[in-house]
Design a protein around this motif. Structure first.
Motif, PDB file in Angstrom:
ATOM      1  N   HIS A   1       2.359   4.402 -13.892  1.00  0.00           N
ATOM      2  CA  HIS A   1       3.253   5.537 -13.671  1.00  0.00           C
ATOM      3  C   HIS A   1       3.340   5.841 -12.170  1.00  0.00           C
ATOM      4  N   PHE A   2       4.564   6.013 -11.676  1.00  0.00           N
ATOM      5  CA  PHE A   2       4.801   6.258 -10.252  1.00  0.00           C
ATOM      6  C   PHE A   2       5.587   7.552 -10.039  1.00  0.00           C
ATOM      7  N   LYS A   3       5.322   8.150  -8.886  1.00  0.00           N
ATOM      8  CA  LYS A   3       6.172   9.248  -8.439  1.00  0.00           C
ATOM      9  C   LYS A   3       7.498   8.663  -7.972  1.00  0.00           C
ATOM     10  N   PRO A   4       8.569   9.461  -7.951  1.00  0.00           N
ATOM     11  CA  PRO A   4       9.821   8.972  -7.340  1.00  0.00           C
ATOM     12  C   PRO A   4       9.539   8.523  -5.912  1.00  0.00           C
ATOM     13  N   ASN A   5      10.009   7.328  -5.556  1.00  0.00           N
ATOM     14  CA  ASN A   5       9.698   6.766  -4.244  1.00  0.00           C
ATOM     15  C   ASN A   5      10.920   6.074  -3.675  1.00  0.00           C
ATOM     16  N   GLU A   6      10.793   5.638  -2.434  1.00  0.00           N
ATOM     17  CA  GLU A   6      11.926   5.031  -1.719  1.00  0.00           C
ATOM     18  C   GLU A   6      12.057   3.537  -1.971  1.00  0.00           C
ATOM     19  N   TYR A   7      11.201   2.962  -2.810  1.00  0.00           N
ATOM     20  CA  TYR A   7      11.204   1.509  -2.998  1.00  0.00           C
ATOM     21  C   TYR A   7      11.928   1.063  -4.265  1.00  0.00           C
ATOM     22  N   PHE A   8      11.669   1.722  -5.389  1.00  0.00           N
ATOM     23  CA  PHE A   8      12.382   1.372  -6.622  1.00  0.00           C
ATOM     24  C   PHE A   8      12.654   2.648  -7.420  1.00  0.00           C
ATOM     25  N   SER A   9      13.607   2.524  -8.330  1.00  0.00           N
ATOM     26  CA  SER A   9      14.023   3.696  -9.101  1.00  0.00           C
ATOM     27  C   SER A   9      13.167   3.906 -10.352  1.00  0.00           C
ATOM     28  N   ASN A  10      12.359   2.911 -10.724  1.00  0.00           N
ATOM     29  CA  ASN A  10      11.493   3.062 -11.895  1.00  0.00           C
ATOM     30  C   ASN A  10      10.425   4.125 -11.645  1.00  0.00           C
ATOM     31  N   THR A  11      10.089   4.858 -12.676  1.00  0.00           N
ATOM     32  CA  THR A  11       8.902   5.715 -12.635  1.00  0.00           C
ATOM     33  C   THR A  11       7.803   5.141 -13.529  1.00  0.00           C
TER      34      THR A  11
ATOM     35  N   GLU B   1       0.796  -1.224   0.000  1.00  0.00           N
ATOM     36  CA  GLU B   1       0.000   0.000   0.000  1.00  0.00           C
ATOM     37  C   GLU B   1       0.834   1.282   0.000  1.00  0.00           C
ATOM     38  N   PRO B   2       1.921   1.378   0.797  1.00  0.00           N
ATOM     39  CA  PRO B   2       2.723   2.618   0.728  1.00  0.00           C
ATOM     40  C   PRO B   2       3.275   2.888  -0.667  1.00  0.00           C
ATOM     41  N   ILE B   3       3.563   1.825  -1.431  1.00  0.00           N
ATOM     42  CA  ILE B   3       4.078   2.023  -2.790  1.00  0.00           C
ATOM     43  C   ILE B   3       2.960   2.461  -3.726  1.00  0.00           C
ATOM     44  N   LEU B   4       1.797   1.809  -3.620  1.00  0.00           N
ATOM     45  CA  LEU B   4       0.684   2.136  -4.508  1.00  0.00           C
ATOM     46  C   LEU B   4       0.107   3.521  -4.230  1.00  0.00           C
ATOM     47  N   LYS B   5       0.409   4.090  -3.083  1.00  0.00           N
ATOM     48  CA  LYS B   5       0.005   5.478  -2.837  1.00  0.00           C
ATOM     49  C   LYS B   5       0.728   6.440  -3.768  1.00  0.00           C
TER      50      LYS B   5
ATOM     51  N   LEU C   1       1.335   5.718  -6.905  1.00  0.00           N
ATOM     52  CA  LEU C   1       0.892   5.451  -8.270  1.00  0.00           C
ATOM     53  C   LEU C   1       0.081   6.641  -8.775  1.00  0.00           C
ATOM     54  N   THR C   2       0.543   7.275  -9.835  1.00  0.00           N
ATOM     55  CA  THR C   2      -0.088   8.503 -10.305  1.00  0.00           C
ATOM     56  C   THR C   2      -1.033   8.294 -11.479  1.00  0.00           C
ATOM     57  N   ASP C   3      -0.805   7.226 -12.261  1.00  0.00           N
ATOM     58  CA  ASP C   3      -1.657   7.035 -13.442  1.00  0.00           C
ATOM     59  C   ASP C   3      -1.517   5.609 -13.950  1.00  0.00           C
ATOM     60  N   VAL C   4      -2.590   5.121 -14.571  1.00  0.00           N
ATOM     61  CA  VAL C   4      -2.580   3.821 -15.254  1.00  0.00           C
ATOM     62  C   VAL C   4      -3.108   4.054 -16.666  1.00  0.00           C
ATOM     63  N   LYS C   5      -2.339   3.637 -17.649  1.00  0.00           N
ATOM     64  CA  LYS C   5      -2.712   3.865 -19.045  1.00  0.00           C
ATOM     65  C   LYS C   5      -2.735   2.556 -19.811  1.00  0.00           C
ATOM     66  N   VAL C   6      -3.472   2.570 -20.925  1.00  0.00           N
ATOM     67  CA  VAL C   6      -3.517   1.429 -21.840  1.00  0.00           C
ATOM     68  C   VAL C   6      -3.008   1.886 -23.196  1.00  0.00           C
TER      69      VAL C   6
END
Length: 404
Positions: A221-231, A195-199, A201-206
């Motif tokens: 699409h994710f904001k920069p976070n403390e779990y992984f470097s991917n956006t 849940e802290p990671i999915l908070k 999550l900024t967008d889901v696209k197809v």
């Protein structure tokens, strides 16, 4: 009237036979009712009925050769229709790709509002909810009955405006996390540590792929976070739209047959898809004990990006892999077809069907009431039932709870 040959009264004999038949029917009905309560009997019946579905009746085999020959001609016509249906779905997919570009501006505006990049205008927010409609109706009725001036209402409106101006909340927090948790097939995959990671999550696209084979890509699409470097995390799905040579008449349109995830660049110590466990091992001869640390897979929503690999056509999928892939395909299809196009309705819960809500508690209460009613009826119909003895039994103190 007496029967001279048998020496009995015919009318009485008929009446006795009828009574015996009624008793036989009653006994058979009771026996059938008791059997239907037995789960093993029900399972056996369902298995038997299941094996009968689709079984040939012998009618087709009994037809003349000339008729069977014509049936083969009909099957060839059906096969041509199936191939034409496949072409139809290919054009439908091309049309979906065209309209995906037309939907894009609306989804981009949705993304901006969710993430607080833009504030919608008053006109864009003019969409009263059911609760607001009810509040307005009640307010209007009170005004008509009491004829009170609207000064107090104006003060409340000014207060609400001031509270809105002082509100620092931007956008719609935890929009996608809430949306996913409202959908059972996705929420059951989301663990507390996800849940802290999915908070973030900024967008889901197809992204629809109009190439051959047809398919689509889900973009997270994710904001920069403390779990992984991917956006950006992606999941690719390939679809086939040709009838199977072994079962051409089973074709029902495009179907997902393969998927591929992406590599998540986890930061050190933040990989929620893996967990460390410690095991104690005892030496067989010396009896010494040592602790071994192992890293094993952990339940996580982010296992969605590491699906099982579909083997080549020559190899057969094992049953467990088939189940995992079927669940993965279903979830990917649902995100594409339902969640992304109607995200706000899943966020609010309006898109959920009645069957999506849990009614077990209510069912259990009704079942308990029915059992209690049956017990009362049994007591009323039991000639040996003594209510006084039941009261005495209820007064007996419960047995002591002994700890082992």
């Amino acid at each position: 009237m007496a029967d001279p040959e048998k020496g009995i009264d015919t009318a009485e004999g008929v009446e006795e036979v009828e009574e015996m038949e009624d008793e036989g029917k009653t006994s058979m009905s009771l026996l059938t009712a008791e059997m239907m309560k037995n789960p093993q009997v029900l399972a056996a019946l369902q298995s038997r009925l299941g094996s009968m579905i689709g079984s040939p009746s012998g009618y087709i085999e009994s037809l003349p050769k000339s008729v069977k020959r014509r049936i083969k001609a009909l099957k060839n016509l059906q096969l041509e229709c199936t191939r034409l249906e496949a072409k139809f779905y290919e054009e439908v997919h091309a049309l979906e790709c065209k309209y995906a570009d037309l939907y894009m501006p609306f989804f981009e505006k949705r993304n901006e509002i969710i993430n607080g990049k833009v504030e919608p205008t008053d006109g864009e927010c003019d969409f009263p909810s059911d609760s607001e409609k009810d509040d307005d109706e009640i307010t209007n009725e009170l005004k008509k009955k009491t004829k009170v001036e609207s000064k107090e209402n104006k003060d409340n409106e000014n207060k609400e405006q001031n509270e809105t101006q002082n509100d620092d909340t931007k956008g719609i927090p935890e929009f996608w996390l809430t949306t996913f948790k409202n959908v059972e097939m996705i929420s059951e995959r989301i663990q507390e540590h996800d849940e802290p990671i999915l908070k973030d999550l900024t967008d889901v696209k197809v992204k629809l792929l109009d190439s051959n084979p047809m398919g689509f890509t889900l973009e997270f699409h994710f904001k920069p976070n403390e779990y992984f470097s991917n956006t950006l995390l992606t999941k690719d799905y390939e679809m086939r739209c040709v009838p199977d040579e072994d079962d051409p008449f089973g074709f029902e349109g495009p179907e997902i047959f393969k998927c591929k995830g992406c590599t998540i660049d986890w930061k050190k110590g933040k990989n929620v898809t893996m967990k460390t466990i410690k095991k104690k091992q005892k030496h067989k001869s010396r009896g010494s004990v040592r602790t071994v640390t192992k890293t094993v897979q952990n339940d996580s929503f982010f296992n969605f990006f590491s699906p099982p690999t579909v083997p080549s056509d020559e190899e057969q999928l094992d049953e467990d892999t088939q189940v995992l892939l079927a669940a993965d395909f279903e979830m990917g299809h649902f995100i594409r077809e339902r969640i992304v196009p109607k995200a706000v309705l899943y966020f609010t819960g309006e898109a959920l069907q009645d069957g999506d809500f849990d009614e077990e508690e209510e069912g259990e209460e009704e079942e308990a009431e029915d059992e209690e009613k049956d017990d009362d009826e049994d007591e009323d119909n039991d000639p040996d039932y003594n209510p006084q003895s039941d009261k005495t039994a209820k007064k007996q103190p419960p047995p002591e709870c002994k700890q082992q």
